[in-house]
Design a protein around this motif. Structure first.
Motif, PDB file in Angstrom:
ATOM      1  N   PRO A  19       5.125  36.813  27.731  1.00  0.00           N
ATOM      2  CA  PRO A  19       4.967  36.420  26.332  1.00  0.00           C
ATOM      3  C   PRO A  19       3.673  36.966  25.745  1.00  0.00           C
ATOM      4  N   VAL A  20       3.687  37.227  24.451  1.00  0.00           N
ATOM      5  CA  VAL A  20       2.491  37.662  23.733  1.00  0.00           C
ATOM      6  C   VAL A  20       1.658  36.427  23.415  1.00  0.00           C
ATOM      7  N   LEU A  21       0.373  36.470  23.760  1.00  0.00           N
ATOM      8  CA  LEU A  21      -0.491  35.303  23.579  1.00  0.00           C
ATOM      9  C   LEU A  21      -1.296  35.423  22.290  1.00  0.00           C
ATOM     10  N   GLY A  22      -1.438  34.295  21.605  1.00  0.00           N
ATOM     11  CA  GLY A  22      -2.307  34.190  20.446  1.00  0.00           C
ATOM     12  C   GLY A  22      -3.294  33.050  20.675  1.00  0.00           C
ATOM     13  N   TRP A  23      -3.896  32.569  19.603  1.00  0.00           N
ATOM     14  CA  TRP A  23      -4.899  31.506  19.716  1.00  0.00           C
ATOM     15  C   TRP A  23      -4.461  30.287  18.921  1.00  0.00           C
ATOM     16  N   THR A  24      -4.666  29.111  19.536  1.00  0.00           N
ATOM     17  CA  THR A  24      -4.414  27.847  18.862  1.00  0.00           C
ATOM     18  C   THR A  24      -5.636  26.950  19.042  1.00  0.00           C
ATOM     19  N   VAL A  25      -5.707  25.853  18.288  1.00  0.00           N
ATOM     20  CA  VAL A  25      -6.875  24.961  18.339  1.00  0.00           C
ATOM     21  C   VAL A  25      -6.845  24.141  19.614  1.00  0.00           C
ATOM     22  N   ALA A  26      -7.997  24.076  20.310  1.00  0.00           N
ATOM     23  CA  ALA A  26      -8.097  23.298  21.539  1.00  0.00           C
ATOM     24  C   ALA A  26      -8.063  21.807  21.199  1.00  0.00           C
ATOM     25  N   ASP A  27      -7.369  21.047  22.050  1.00  0.00           N
ATOM     26  CA  ASP A  27      -7.286  19.594  21.842  1.00  0.00           C
ATOM     27  C   ASP A  27      -7.551  18.905  23.180  1.00  0.00           C
ATOM     28  N   PRO A  28      -8.657  18.184  23.326  1.00  0.00           N
ATOM     29  CA  PRO A  28      -9.637  17.905  22.265  1.00  0.00           C
ATOM     30  C   PRO A  28     -10.605  19.067  22.090  1.00  0.00           C
ATOM     31  N   PRO A  29     -11.286  19.148  20.923  1.00  0.00           N
ATOM     32  CA  PRO A  29     -12.273  20.212  20.711  1.00  0.00           C
ATOM     33  C   PRO A  29     -13.511  19.950  21.548  1.00  0.00           C
ATOM     34  N   PRO A  30     -14.282  20.978  21.861  1.00  0.00           N
ATOM     35  CA  PRO A  30     -15.514  20.776  22.642  1.00  0.00           C
ATOM     36  C   PRO A  30     -16.496  19.881  21.871  1.00  0.00           C
ATOM     37  N   PRO A  31     -17.095  18.896  22.539  1.00  0.00           N
ATOM     38  CA  PRO A  31     -17.957  17.936  21.825  1.00  0.00           C
ATOM     39  C   PRO A  31     -19.216  18.575  21.240  1.00  0.00           C
ATOM     40  N   ASP A  32     -19.696  19.659  21.852  1.00  0.00           N
ATOM     41  CA  ASP A  32     -20.955  20.245  21.385  1.00  0.00           C
ATOM     42  C   ASP A  32     -20.741  21.458  20.483  1.00  0.00           C
ATOM     43  N   LEU A  33     -19.552  21.545  19.856  1.00  0.00           N
ATOM     44  CA  LEU A  33     -19.248  22.716  19.021  1.00  0.00           C
ATOM     45  C   LEU A  33     -20.145  22.724  17.779  1.00  0.00           C
ATOM     46  N   ARG A  34     -20.792  23.858  17.550  1.00  0.00           N
ATOM     47  CA  ARG A  34     -21.613  24.013  16.348  1.00  0.00           C
ATOM     48  C   ARG A  34     -20.737  24.589  15.236  1.00  0.00           C
ATOM     49  N   GLU A  35     -20.537  23.808  14.176  1.00  0.00           N
ATOM     50  CA  GLU A  35     -19.662  24.234  13.088  1.00  0.00           C
ATOM     51  C   GLU A  35     -20.465  24.927  11.986  1.00  0.00           C
ATOM     52  N   THR A  36     -19.814  25.932  11.396  1.00  0.00           N
ATOM     53  CA  THR A  36     -20.344  26.633  10.227  1.00  0.00           C
ATOM     54  C   THR A  36     -19.188  26.756   9.236  1.00  0.00           C
ATOM     55  N   PRO A  37     -19.450  27.105   7.988  1.00  0.00           N
ATOM     56  CA  PRO A  37     -18.358  27.254   7.019  1.00  0.00           C
ATOM     57  C   PRO A  37     -17.306  28.272   7.467  1.00  0.00           C
ATOM     58  N   THR A  38     -17.756  29.385   8.051  1.00  0.00           N
ATOM     59  CA  THR A  38     -16.780  30.387   8.488  1.00  0.00           C
ATOM     60  C   THR A  38     -15.962  29.869   9.666  1.00  0.00           C
ATOM     61  N   ARG A  39     -16.607  29.142  10.581  1.00  0.00           N
ATOM     62  CA  ARG A  39     -15.863  28.589  11.709  1.00  0.00           C
ATOM     63  C   ARG A  39     -14.851  27.546  11.245  1.00  0.00           C
ATOM     64  N   ARG A  40     -15.275  26.684  10.258  1.00  0.00           N
ATOM     65  CA  ARG A  40     -14.339  25.677   9.754  1.00  0.00           C
ATOM     66  C   ARG A  40     -13.132  26.351   9.107  1.00  0.00           C
ATOM     67  N   LYS A  41     -13.348  27.462   8.386  1.00  0.00           N
ATOM     68  CA  LYS A  41     -12.231  28.176   7.766  1.00  0.00           C
ATOM     69  C   LYS A  41     -11.266  28.710   8.820  1.00  0.00           C
ATOM     70  N   VAL A  42     -11.811  29.231   9.913  1.00  0.00           N
ATOM     71  CA  VAL A  42     -10.968  29.737  11.003  1.00  0.00           C
ATOM     72  C   VAL A  42     -10.146  28.604  11.590  1.00  0.00           C
ATOM     73  N   LEU A  43     -10.768  27.464  11.867  1.00  0.00           N
ATOM     74  CA  LEU A  43     -10.049  26.344  12.475  1.00  0.00           C
ATOM     75  C   LEU A  43      -8.968  25.815  11.545  1.00  0.00           C
ATOM     76  N   GLU A  44      -9.225  25.839  10.234  1.00  0.00           N
ATOM     77  CA  GLU A  44      -8.212  25.384   9.279  1.00  0.00           C
ATOM     78  C   GLU A  44      -6.994  26.324   9.295  1.00  0.00           C
ATOM     79  N   VAL A  45      -7.260  27.636   9.334  1.00  0.00           N
ATOM     80  CA  VAL A  45      -6.156  28.609   9.367  1.00  0.00           C
ATOM     81  C   VAL A  45      -5.327  28.449  10.634  1.00  0.00           C
ATOM     82  N   VAL A  46      -6.003  28.317  11.782  1.00  0.00           N
ATOM     83  CA  VAL A  46      -5.278  28.200  13.049  1.00  0.00           C
ATOM     84  C   VAL A  46      -4.510  26.885  13.105  1.00  0.00           C
ATOM     85  N   SER A  47      -5.094  25.804  12.612  1.00  0.00           N
ATOM     86  CA  SER A  47      -4.401  24.508  12.615  1.00  0.00           C
ATOM     87  C   SER A  47      -3.134  24.563  11.780  1.00  0.00           C
TER      88      SER A  47
END
Length: 753
Positions: free
Chosen positions: A140-168
């Motif tokens: 199968p061809v692999l892509g990326w999905t949101v990890a559940d649960p997310p890492p507790p120490d994730l540093r969020e930025t506006p660009t990262r939040r936009k990426v997570l919204e698109v993937v979700s």
């Protein structure tokens, strides 16, 4: 029918004793039937019903096979003897159930039927359906999905939040697609993956083939064409098994008409299969299909690469390939819902497979359609005598088109008596033909020269001693291919450079080409018509469908004045500006002892003639012949194909020759002539006798040596109502071949070489 995975009893055991669960697995190898395998505890809950594709041990290796049915659907006289039962303690376990669609029941029945009819091992027939490279599971061809649960120490930025919204919202997606939708760089996506906020996940594969639209671009048909299209649409809509011959003169719109049957099949949500005799035809055919349906069909032929073969096989099995166009092997694809089969140019001998499992794809297409409960349409301008006999007996429907589509007229056909109008010494084109080419091209029209012989010359001999250059592995002359400076055998592929001196007498520069091949005609044409743009169309010069498509496109764009080719130019091409066809050697196919020689010559030359005058300009066909009064030449000139076939039928009927009788050939081959002769004599002594049957031979085959093996032939001829398979099975059981000898069976032979 009980599922094999639930079959708990061994018929060799006494009642009341339980046994290990077992399944029958057919392997794509030359065994007479399926083997029993145990169902291990690890697969106790797996769906190992008939059709499942599994991995099993065989000796020290592992093979891919198919769980097979317990009960044969064949009549007892056709069914092979059962395989002996195996005790529980000797059973090996199934290794794995593969993640592949199961082989449909209809295909399994078809495999059994073809094996029984052709007297082949069912495993070798299965090999054509399984195609090991096609059935390798695709990762199968692999892509990326949101990890559940997310890492507790994730540093969020506006660009990262936009990426997570698109993937979700849309995942899983590739990193590039995520970056495009989020408007960020790919590095942001990779950073989230490295941080553990994204995890890999399999992506839904895009459809392998676009779905054709039956309403996309329907043709405007009138008269006979409209009536025939209506009849075929009704058959495809109603479903159920039937056989229809669509007979029409060249250029009558047969392809457009049967595409309306495909449209009706697609409208019902079922799959359609179109068989073509030549892979080269697929390029122009798929273009016409795409214009009609807005999408291209799936292709299936030997030139497909392993990856595309896997994708196509899986798409057919999943029902995601609605229409498949292919060579004869496409009959063995795993269609789950086959609703229509088209056999274009049904008379073509290319539909007969001569190596391995010998079968005729036209006849097996009828069987495949019967098993599927689907209509089959046989299409031809010059139907085979076998098909016409079935029409006459009322077994096949018959639709006839007597006029060309769009107002085009049939070409005028004339013979050139080569005794009265011979070419100049050393040349092969009559002055009558060269003048006609000059006139046609002078008007801005295109011309074609046809010679059904590849290479430069079919024979090379020494002028000094008479030595003929012969293949060391076959009873055949070596053919000179001057462009590559080689001599080659067209039967086994042997090649050697053209020697500077005779290998027999050592005379230098004494080897002389005898007779013309298409290369020699091209050489003569270039010298005679130095200003014409010439395109050679032969299997040697067009190595594949892409090269053929390019050549056809150049002809259609009028970049070519003169086309020179072998039988590849006869097959269904539409060249609207081509008005003259010249056949260099119209007598070529009439020699030898082939009972179908006249029929084949009429069919081939009628097809070649059909390339001329397919648009507004009238066409002309000139046949160079030394026997202009031969019935074949008279039929071609008169255009009365029906009368010619009636005459052919009357010649074959009294002797019970096909289609009024049955033939089966036994071909003995061996490493030595003594072994071949001894085995052939043993077959002759054991030959069956009785009313309505005759055995001819043994005798040396016309190709007495082929690929280094010595060959002898016997021919069984019977009345039409005699089943030859039981006779042959008993006959073969009486003879043990000599060491190094093999007996091949050819039911309904087409070639007698």
């Amino acid at each position: 029918m009980a599922h094999a995975s639930l079959d708990k009893r061994d018929p060799t055991r006494k009642p009341g004793k339980t046994t290990r669960p077992r399944v029958r697995v057919l392997l794509p190898l030359p065994f007479p039937g399926p083997f029993d395998y145990a169902v291990p505890d690890s697969l106790a809950d797996a769906d190992l019903r008939p059709g499942a594709i599994v991995s099993v041990p065989l000796g020290r290796r592992t093979e891919t096979g198919v769980v097979w049915d317990n009960d044969s659907v064949l009549p007892p006289e056709f069914a092979p003897p059962p395989m002996p039962a195996v005790a529980d303690g000797r059973l090996k376990p199934v290794a794995a159930l593969l993640d592949l669609p199961p082989l449909p029941a209809g295909l399994r029945r078809f495999v059994d039927w073809v094996a029984a009819y052709t007297l082949s091992s069912p495993g070798m027939v299965l090999a054509m359906a399984l195609r090991t490279t096609a059935t390798i599971p695709t990762a199968p061809v692999l892509g990326w999905t949101v990890a559940d649960p997310p890492p507790p120490d994730l540093r969020e930025t506006p660009t990262r939040r936009k990426v997570l919204e698109v993937v979700s919202a849309h995942g899983p997606l590739t990193a590039a697609e995520i970056a495009r939708r989020a408007g960020v760089g790919v590095g942001v996506v990779r950073g989230l993956a490295d941080a553990g906020a994204l995890r890999p996940a399999p992506m839904a594969a895009p459809p392998a083939f676009a779905r054709p639209d039956p309403d996309h671009n329907p043709p405007v048909l009138t008269g006979q064409q409209a009536d025939a299209a209506h009849s075929l649409r009704e058959l495809a809509t109603q479903g159920g098994f039937s056989v229809t011959l669509l007979e029409g003169v060249t250029g009558s719109g047969k392809t457009e008409i049967y595409m309306e049957a495909i449209a009706a099949c697609l409208a019902r949500g079922r799959q359609a299969l179109v068989l073509l005799p030549e892979i080269a035809l697929s390029s122009q055919w798929t273009g016409r299909f795409a214009r009609r349906f807005g999408a291209e069909p799936a292709l299936w032929h030997s030139d497909l690469g392993p990856r595309l073969r896997r994708i196509t096989w899986r798409a057919v099995a999943d029902g995601a390939a609605p229409v498949v166009v292919g060579a004869r092997s496409a009959l063995f694809l795993p269609f789950p819902d086959l609703g229509l089969i088209i056999v274009d140019e049904e008379h073509e001998t290319a539909f007969k497979q001569e190596d391995g499992v010998t079968y005729h794809a036209r006849d097996m297409a009828v069987v495949r359609a019967r098993v599927a409960g689907a209509p089959v349409v046989l299409v031809s301008a010059t139907p085979s005598l076998e098909t016409l006999a079935n029409v006459g007996a009322g077994r096949y429907r018959h639709l006839v088109l007597t006029a060309r589509h769009g107002g085009a007229t049939m070409p005028e056909v004339r013979t050139i008596d080569m005794r009265a109008h011979p070419p100049e010494r050393g040349l092969f084109l009559s002055p009558v033909l060269t003048e006609a080419i000059t006139a046609a091209t002078g008007r801005g029209e295109q011309a074609m020269l046809f010679l059904n012989r590849r290479g430069y010359a079919p024979l090379t001999l020494c002028r000094t001693c008479g030595h003929r250059m012969q293949c060391p592995n076959c009873t055949a002359w070596l053919v000179e291919h001057r462009a590559r400076q080689i001599l080659t055998c067209h039967h086994c592929g042997y090649q050697e450079p053209v020697p500077p001196a005779c290998p027999q007498c050592n005379a230098e520069a004494s080897l002389t080409p005898i007779g013309p091949g298409v290369e020699r005609i091209t050489e003569e044409a270039r010298a005679t018509f130095p200003d014409l743009r010439i395109q050679v169309m032969a299997s040697d010069t067009l190595p594949g469908p892409a090269a053929t498509a390019d050549a056809v496109a150049r002809i259609a764009r009028r970049e070519i004045d003169l086309v020179i080719g072998t039988q590849i130019v006869a097959k269904g091409w539409h060249f609207p500006h081509l008005t003259l066809v010249g056949v260099v050697d119209a007598d070529l196919g009439l020699g030898g002892g082939d009972l179908r020689a006249a029929e084949r010559t009429v069919q081939l030359l009628h097809q070649v003639a059909g390339r001329a005058g397919r648009a507004e300009a009238p066409g002309q066909v000139l046949l160079q012949s030394y026997t202009p009064d031969h019935p074949v030449m008279l039929a071609l000139v008169s255009g009365d194909f029906e009368a010619f076939m009636r005459q052919e039928a009357e010649q074959r009927r009294p002797g019970f020759w096909p289609p009024f009788g049955r033939l089966a050939a036994l071909i003995v081959s061996a490493d030595t002539p003594d072994a071949a002769d001894a085995t052939a004599r043993a077959l002759g002594h054991a030959a069956p006798h009785g009313e309505g049957l005759q055995v001819l031979g043994p005798a040396p085959a016309p190709l007495a040596v082929l690929r280094g093996r010595h060959r002898r032939r016997l021919l069984l001829r019977t009345r039409r109502d005699v089943a030859v398979q039981p006779l042959l099975r008993h006959w073969l059981s009486l003879v043990k071949p000599e060491r190094g000898a093999r007996i091949d069976v050819d039911i309904d032979p087409v070639s007698f070489l």
